[in-house]
Design a protein around this motif. Sequence first.
Motif, mmCIF file in Angstrom:
data_model
loop_
_atom_site.group_PDB
_atom_site.id
_atom_site.type_symbol
_atom_site.label_atom_id
_atom_site.label_comp_id
_atom_site.label_asym_id
_atom_site.label_seq_id
_atom_site.Cartn_x
_atom_site.Cartn_y
_atom_site.Cartn_z
ATOM 1 N N HIS A 1 25.870 -75.766 7.675
ATOM 2 C CA HIS A 1 24.754 -76.662 7.992
ATOM 3 C C HIS A 1 25.212 -77.670 9.024
ATOM 4 O O HIS A 1 26.220 -78.332 8.793
ATOM 5 C CB HIS A 1 24.284 -77.402 6.751
ATOM 6 C CG HIS A 1 23.557 -76.543 5.783
ATOM 7 N ND1 HIS A 1 22.744 -77.069 4.811
ATOM 8 C CD2 HIS A 1 23.509 -75.201 5.606
ATOM 9 C CE1 HIS A 1 22.238 -76.074 4.081
ATOM 10 N NE2 HIS A 1 22.697 -74.949 4.553
ATOM 11 N N LEU B 1 30.146 -77.667 6.104
ATOM 12 C CA LEU B 1 29.751 -78.475 7.235
ATOM 13 C C LEU B 1 30.979 -79.098 7.890
ATOM 14 O O LEU B 1 32.051 -79.167 7.288
ATOM 15 C CB LEU B 1 28.747 -79.554 6.843
ATOM 16 C CG LEU B 1 29.190 -80.664 5.912
ATOM 17 C CD1 LEU B 1 28.224 -81.832 6.055
ATOM 18 C CD2 LEU B 1 29.141 -80.205 4.474
ATOM 19 N N HIS C 1 22.602 -84.484 14.904
ATOM 20 C CA HIS C 1 24.046 -84.314 14.751
ATOM 21 C C HIS C 1 24.707 -84.479 16.112
ATOM 22 O O HIS C 1 24.406 -83.732 17.045
ATOM 23 C CB HIS C 1 24.384 -82.908 14.229
ATOM 24 C CG HIS C 1 23.714 -82.555 12.952
ATOM 25 N ND1 HIS C 1 24.293 -82.767 11.721
ATOM 26 C CD2 HIS C 1 22.501 -81.998 12.707
ATOM 27 C CE1 HIS C 1 23.480 -82.339 10.772
ATOM 28 N NE2 HIS C 1 22.381 -81.876 11.347
ATOM 29 N N VAL D 1 17.661 -84.799 11.137
ATOM 30 C CA VAL D 1 19.009 -85.308 11.383
ATOM 31 C C VAL D 1 19.424 -84.921 12.796
ATOM 32 O O VAL D 1 19.297 -83.759 13.185
ATOM 33 C CB VAL D 1 20.031 -84.740 10.365
ATOM 34 C CG1 VAL D 1 21.423 -85.296 10.639
ATOM 35 C CG2 VAL D 1 19.604 -85.023 8.929
ATOM 36 N N ARG E 1 23.917 -88.406 12.477
ATOM 37 C CA ARG E 1 25.141 -87.979 11.798
ATOM 38 C C ARG E 1 26.174 -87.611 12.859
ATOM 39 O O ARG E 1 25.864 -86.870 13.788
ATOM 40 C CB ARG E 1 24.879 -86.761 10.911
ATOM 41 C CG ARG E 1 26.112 -86.306 10.145
ATOM 42 C CD ARG E 1 25.791 -85.101 9.245
ATOM 43 N NE ARG E 1 26.892 -84.836 8.336
ATOM 44 C CZ ARG E 1 27.975 -84.118 8.638
ATOM 45 N NH1 ARG E 1 28.090 -83.561 9.826
ATOM 46 N NH2 ARG E 1 28.930 -83.944 7.750
ATOM 47 N N VAL E 2 27.375 -88.154 12.721
ATOM 48 C CA VAL E 2 28.471 -87.799 13.611
ATOM 49 C C VAL E 2 29.410 -86.869 12.856
ATOM 50 O O VAL E 2 29.559 -86.967 11.635
ATOM 51 C CB VAL E 2 29.248 -89.037 14.116
ATOM 52 C CG1 VAL E 2 28.419 -89.812 15.106
ATOM 53 C CG2 VAL E 2 29.700 -89.918 12.980
ATOM 54 N N SER E 3 30.007 -85.953 13.576
ATOM 55 C CA SER E 3 30.956 -85.033 12.949
ATOM 56 C C SER E 3 31.969 -84.600 13.994
ATOM 57 O O SER E 3 31.852 -84.946 15.165
ATOM 58 C CB SER E 3 30.236 -83.825 12.339
ATOM 59 O OG SER E 3 29.533 -83.114 13.331
ATOM 60 N N GLU F 1 19.950 -80.686 16.333
ATOM 61 C CA GLU F 1 19.043 -81.348 15.398
ATOM 62 C C GLU F 1 18.723 -80.441 14.224
ATOM 63 O O GLU F 1 18.614 -79.226 14.382
ATOM 64 C CB GLU F 1 17.732 -81.711 16.099
ATOM 65 C CG GLU F 1 17.921 -82.717 17.219
ATOM 66 C CD GLU F 1 16.607 -83.065 17.876
ATOM 67 O OE1 GLU F 1 15.905 -83.935 17.353
ATOM 68 O OE2 GLU F 1 16.293 -82.433 18.909
ATOM 69 N N SER F 2 18.596 -81.051 13.055
ATOM 70 C CA SER F 2 18.097 -80.352 11.865
ATOM 71 C C SER F 2 16.741 -80.969 11.549
ATOM 72 O O SER F 2 16.669 -82.131 11.134
ATOM 73 C CB SER F 2 19.043 -80.551 10.672
ATOM 74 O OG SER F 2 20.291 -79.970 10.924
ATOM 75 N N VAL G 1 28.269 -84.180 17.761
ATOM 76 C CA VAL G 1 29.543 -83.548 17.414
ATOM 77 C C VAL G 1 30.616 -83.868 18.447
ATOM 78 O O VAL G 1 30.417 -83.650 19.642
ATOM 79 C CB VAL G 1 29.367 -82.019 17.287
ATOM 80 C CG1 VAL G 1 30.673 -81.362 16.860
ATOM 81 C CG2 VAL G 1 28.240 -81.676 16.299
#
Length: 150
Positions: A125, A32, A86, A84, A7-9, A72-73, A88
């Motif tokens: 999250h 989020l 992440h 996941v 996931r990118v954010s 990481e989640s 960022v």
Amino acid sequence: MIEPRIRVSAVLRREGRVLLCRQEKDGDAYWLLPGGGVEYGESLAEALRRELEEECGIADDLPLEGPVCVVESIAPPGVRAKHVVHIVFAGYLGGRSLEAVTSKDAAIRGHRLFGGEELQGLPVHPPIQRFLARWQPGDPVVYLGAMWAP
């Protein structure tokens, strides 16, 4: 076997505040960073630009810095299996208006800019409130490890 999801954010800031998206899923509401999953064949930057347009209506070529952190989640035992990664990035919102933004993502129920103090105690999250409150442009990239928010 369940594979990790990427996931990118983006940490999108204006005047020291960070943009978060309110998401509702399975009866839970939390906040989020805007972003989403990387699709096959997309670069991280392409995926992030697509997600920013879908979730925030940001369709222009927003300058990005990063990645600025990786977190990481990983679901603990007894919880539905989920992993996941992440990645960022960061950007500056400038004078973009977010008033008329309507998300194309049905789970997103709004957006809001939060100051550092407001982040504490907010259901975010993954739970990276401390990082969001302290991060400054130009800081070195950091791996925050595995962080889980129920």
